[in-house]
Write a protein that holds these residues in place. Structure first.
Motif, PDB file in Angstrom:
ATOM      1  N   ILE A 176      20.936 -10.150 -12.495  1.00 46.93           N
ATOM      2  CA  ILE A 176      19.497 -10.207 -12.246  1.00 46.93           C
ATOM      3  C   ILE A 176      18.828  -8.960 -12.808  1.00 46.93           C
ATOM      4  O   ILE A 176      19.108  -7.847 -12.368  1.00 46.93           O
ATOM      5  CB  ILE A 176      19.198 -10.310 -10.737  1.00 46.93           C
ATOM      6  N   PRO A 177      17.945  -9.104 -13.783  1.00 47.14           N
ATOM      7  CA  PRO A 177      17.267  -7.928 -14.329  1.00 47.14           C
ATOM      8  C   PRO A 177      16.294  -7.351 -13.321  1.00 47.14           C
ATOM      9  O   PRO A 177      15.696  -8.076 -12.519  1.00 47.14           O
ATOM     10  CB  PRO A 177      16.534  -8.485 -15.556  1.00 47.14           C
ATOM     11  N   ASP A 178      16.137  -6.056 -13.334  1.00 46.67           N
ATOM     12  CA  ASP A 178      15.177  -5.405 -12.449  1.00 46.67           C
ATOM     13  C   ASP A 178      13.767  -5.817 -12.847  1.00 46.67           C
ATOM     14  O   ASP A 178      13.470  -5.973 -14.030  1.00 46.67           O
ATOM     15  CB  ASP A 178      15.339  -3.880 -12.542  1.00 46.67           C
ATOM     16  N   PHE A 179      12.894  -5.974 -11.859  1.00 48.39           N
ATOM     17  CA  PHE A 179      11.535  -6.423 -12.159  1.00 48.39           C
ATOM     18  C   PHE A 179      10.804  -5.431 -13.052  1.00 48.39           C
ATOM     19  O   PHE A 179       9.902  -5.822 -13.802  1.00 48.39           O
ATOM     20  CB  PHE A 179      10.746  -6.647 -10.871  1.00 48.39           C
ATOM     21  N   SER A 180      11.178  -4.174 -12.991  1.00 53.67           N
ATOM     22  CA  SER A 180      10.526  -3.162 -13.835  1.00 53.67           C
ATOM     23  C   SER A 180      10.766  -3.418 -15.316  1.00 53.67           C
ATOM     24  O   SER A 180      10.031  -2.905 -16.164  1.00 53.67           O
ATOM     25  CB  SER A 180      11.033  -1.759 -13.474  1.00 53.67           C
ATOM     26  N   HIS A 181      11.781  -4.217 -15.645  1.00 58.66           N
ATOM     27  CA  HIS A 181      12.049  -4.579 -17.035  1.00 58.66           C
ATOM     28  C   HIS A 181      11.325  -5.873 -17.428  1.00 58.66           C
ATOM     29  O   HIS A 181      11.205  -6.176 -18.616  1.00 58.66           O
ATOM     30  CB  HIS A 181      13.554  -4.768 -17.258  1.00 58.66           C
ATOM     31  N   ILE A 182      10.862  -6.612 -16.424  1.00 55.58           N
ATOM     32  CA  ILE A 182      10.214  -7.895 -16.684  1.00 55.58           C
ATOM     33  C   ILE A 182       8.705  -7.764 -16.813  1.00 55.58           C
ATOM     34  O   ILE A 182       8.087  -8.334 -17.721  1.00 55.58           O
ATOM     35  CB  ILE A 182      10.560  -8.895 -15.562  1.00 55.58           C
ATOM     36  N   LEU A 183       8.095  -7.002 -15.922  1.00 54.72           N
ATOM     37  CA  LEU A 183       6.636  -6.860 -15.936  1.00 54.72           C
ATOM     38  C   LEU A 183       6.087  -6.399 -17.280  1.00 54.72           C
ATOM     39  O   LEU A 183       5.078  -6.947 -17.759  1.00 54.72           O
ATOM     40  CB  LEU A 183       6.191  -5.908 -14.820  1.00 54.72           C
ATOM     41  N   PRO A 184       6.715  -5.422 -17.957  1.00 55.39           N
ATOM     42  CA  PRO A 184       6.181  -4.985 -19.251  1.00 55.39           C
ATOM     43  C   PRO A 184       6.157  -6.081 -20.314  1.00 55.39           C
ATOM     44  O   PRO A 184       5.425  -5.973 -21.300  1.00 55.39           O
ATOM     45  CB  PRO A 184       7.137  -3.854 -19.667  1.00 55.39           C
ATOM     46  N   MET A 185       6.940  -7.150 -20.110  1.00 57.66           N
ATOM     47  CA  MET A 185       6.955  -8.242 -21.085  1.00 57.66           C
ATOM     48  C   MET A 185       5.622  -8.977 -21.154  1.00 57.66           C
ATOM     49  O   MET A 185       5.347  -9.692 -22.124  1.00 57.66           O
ATOM     50  CB  MET A 185       8.089  -9.230 -20.753  1.00 57.66           C
ATOM     51  N   CYS A 231       3.873  -4.431  -7.192  1.00 58.11           N
ATOM     52  CA  CYS A 231       4.882  -5.481  -7.390  1.00 58.11           C
ATOM     53  C   CYS A 231       6.208  -5.080  -6.759  1.00 58.11           C
ATOM     54  O   CYS A 231       6.894  -5.916  -6.149  1.00 58.11           O
ATOM     55  CB  CYS A 231       5.061  -5.754  -8.882  1.00 58.11           C
ATOM     56  N   ASP A 232       6.564  -3.799  -6.875  1.00 63.16           N
ATOM     57  CA  ASP A 232       7.797  -3.323  -6.249  1.00 63.16           C
ATOM     58  C   ASP A 232       7.709  -3.455  -4.727  1.00 63.16           C
ATOM     59  O   ASP A 232       8.686  -3.824  -4.065  1.00 63.16           O
ATOM     60  CB  ASP A 232       8.050  -1.858  -6.617  1.00 63.16           C
ATOM     61  N   GLY A 233       6.526  -3.155  -4.173  1.00 63.18           N
ATOM     62  CA  GLY A 233       6.338  -3.311  -2.740  1.00 63.18           C
ATOM     63  C   GLY A 233       6.416  -4.766  -2.314  1.00 63.18           C
ATOM     64  O   GLY A 233       6.960  -5.095  -1.254  1.00 63.18           O
ATOM     65  N   TYR A 234       5.879  -5.635  -3.136  1.00 67.28           N
ATOM     66  CA  TYR A 234       5.927  -7.086  -2.898  1.00 67.28           C
ATOM     67  C   TYR A 234       7.384  -7.537  -2.778  1.00 67.28           C
ATOM     68  O   TYR A 234       7.763  -8.247  -1.829  1.00 67.28           O
ATOM     69  CB  TYR A 234       5.253  -7.769  -4.089  1.00 67.28           C
ATOM     70  N   CYS A 261       0.831  -1.213   0.000  1.00 67.22           N
ATOM     71  CA  CYS A 261       0.000   0.000   0.000  1.00 67.22           C
ATOM     72  C   CYS A 261       0.863   1.258   0.000  1.00 67.22           C
ATOM     73  O   CYS A 261       0.528   2.244  -0.668  1.00 67.22           O
ATOM     74  CB  CYS A 261      -0.928   0.005   1.211  1.00 67.22           C
ATOM     75  N   ASP A 262       1.953   1.242   0.748  1.00 63.67           N
ATOM     76  CA  ASP A 262       2.846   2.397   0.790  1.00 63.67           C
ATOM     77  C   ASP A 262       3.438   2.679  -0.590  1.00 63.67           C
ATOM     78  O   ASP A 262       3.520   3.844  -1.025  1.00 63.67           O
ATOM     79  CB  ASP A 262       3.976   2.164   1.791  1.00 63.67           C
ATOM     80  N   TYR A 263       3.849   1.639  -1.280  1.00 63.17           N
ATOM     81  CA  TYR A 263       4.397   1.810  -2.628  1.00 63.17           C
ATOM     82  C   TYR A 263       3.304   2.285  -3.587  1.00 63.17           C
ATOM     83  O   TYR A 263       3.559   3.128  -4.457  1.00 63.17           O
ATOM     84  CB  TYR A 263       5.001   0.496  -3.131  1.00 63.17           C
ATOM     85  N   ARG A 264       2.099   1.763  -3.430  1.00 67.60           N
ATOM     86  CA  ARG A 264       0.992   2.169  -4.298  1.00 67.60           C
ATOM     87  C   ARG A 264       0.654   3.641  -4.121  1.00 67.60           C
ATOM     88  O   ARG A 264       0.427   4.361  -5.100  1.00 67.60           O
ATOM     89  CB  ARG A 264      -0.236   1.316  -3.978  1.00 67.60           C
TER      90      ARG A 264
END
Length: 206
Positions: free
Chosen positions: A187-196, A94-97, A76-79
């Motif tokens: 390890i790729p950052d998750f921000s590069h994976i989610l858009p896939m 997802c970043d908060g997760y 929630c804080d990240y959101r």
């Protein structure tokens, strides 16, 4: 030499024991968690936990429930800090997760281990908290996926796909230095994976 009697805990004993359990787990993992150690860490007698928990399984369940509550708060804080569009909201959750998995690795892993807890054997307060907090934490991710439902309004597939992706990433890389399969720098950052996943918002679901 026997231990000196410990003072009566004048605050919220149940809360103190949960916090003690969380601290012990963060320091030494699940194996460090016993009723006696929690009582000692909280500064109370070894018999004190029996006033609030039906044995160690109940205390473990209470710690898991608290973990879910902390987990939900982090997401929630990240959101709240993200832009309001659905893509940004989902990415932030997802970043908060992932952030929670790295800040509280031992608790995160413990939450998702199979425990074979029988809800009927738990004290009523703990059973209620565990059910409520686990559902509430998942609901945060579920709601973030709703804008991406297909034309038939079915968002279950998207929801499971996103959850599998972020949870798998968090489990694998919650402590990158311990991962023997991939050095941290690769390890790729998750921000590069989610858009896939190429998620598109459904105008009717915004």
């Amino acid at each position: 030499m026997t231990d000196q009697p410990r003072p009566h805990h004048h605050g919220n004993l149940r809360e103190a024991l949960i916090r003690a359990g969380l601290e012990l787990m963060e320091e030494g993992g699940p194996d460090a968690l016993t009723l006696r150690k929690c009582a000692r860490h909280a500064g109370v007698s070894h018999a004190a936990p029996a006033h609030h928990f039906n044995g160690l399984p109940s205390l473990k369940a209470a710690i898991i429930a608290r973990g879910y509550r902390m987990f939900a708060q982090t997401m929630c804080d990240y959101r709240k800090a993200a832009k309001s569009d659905p893509q940004a909201q989902l990415a932030a959750i997802c970043d908060g997760y992932i952030a929670f998995s790295r800040q509280h690795t031992a608790v995160f892993k413990f939450m998702f281990q199979p425990h074979n807890l029988d809800i009927k054997t738990l004290d009523k307060t703990t059973a209620t908290e565990l059910e409520h907090d686990s559902i509430a934490s998942y609901r945060i991710l579920q709601q973030a996926c709703e804008p991406f439902a297909d034309e038939n309004g079915d968002n279950a597939s998207t929801e499971i796909m996103v959850w599998a992706l972020v949870h798998g990433y968090a489990m694998l890389f919650c402590n990158p230095c311990e991962n023997s399969l991939s050095p941290p720098q690769t390890i790729p950052d998750f921000s590069h994976i989610l858009p896939m996943l190429k998620l598109k918002t459904n105008p009717a679901r915004k």
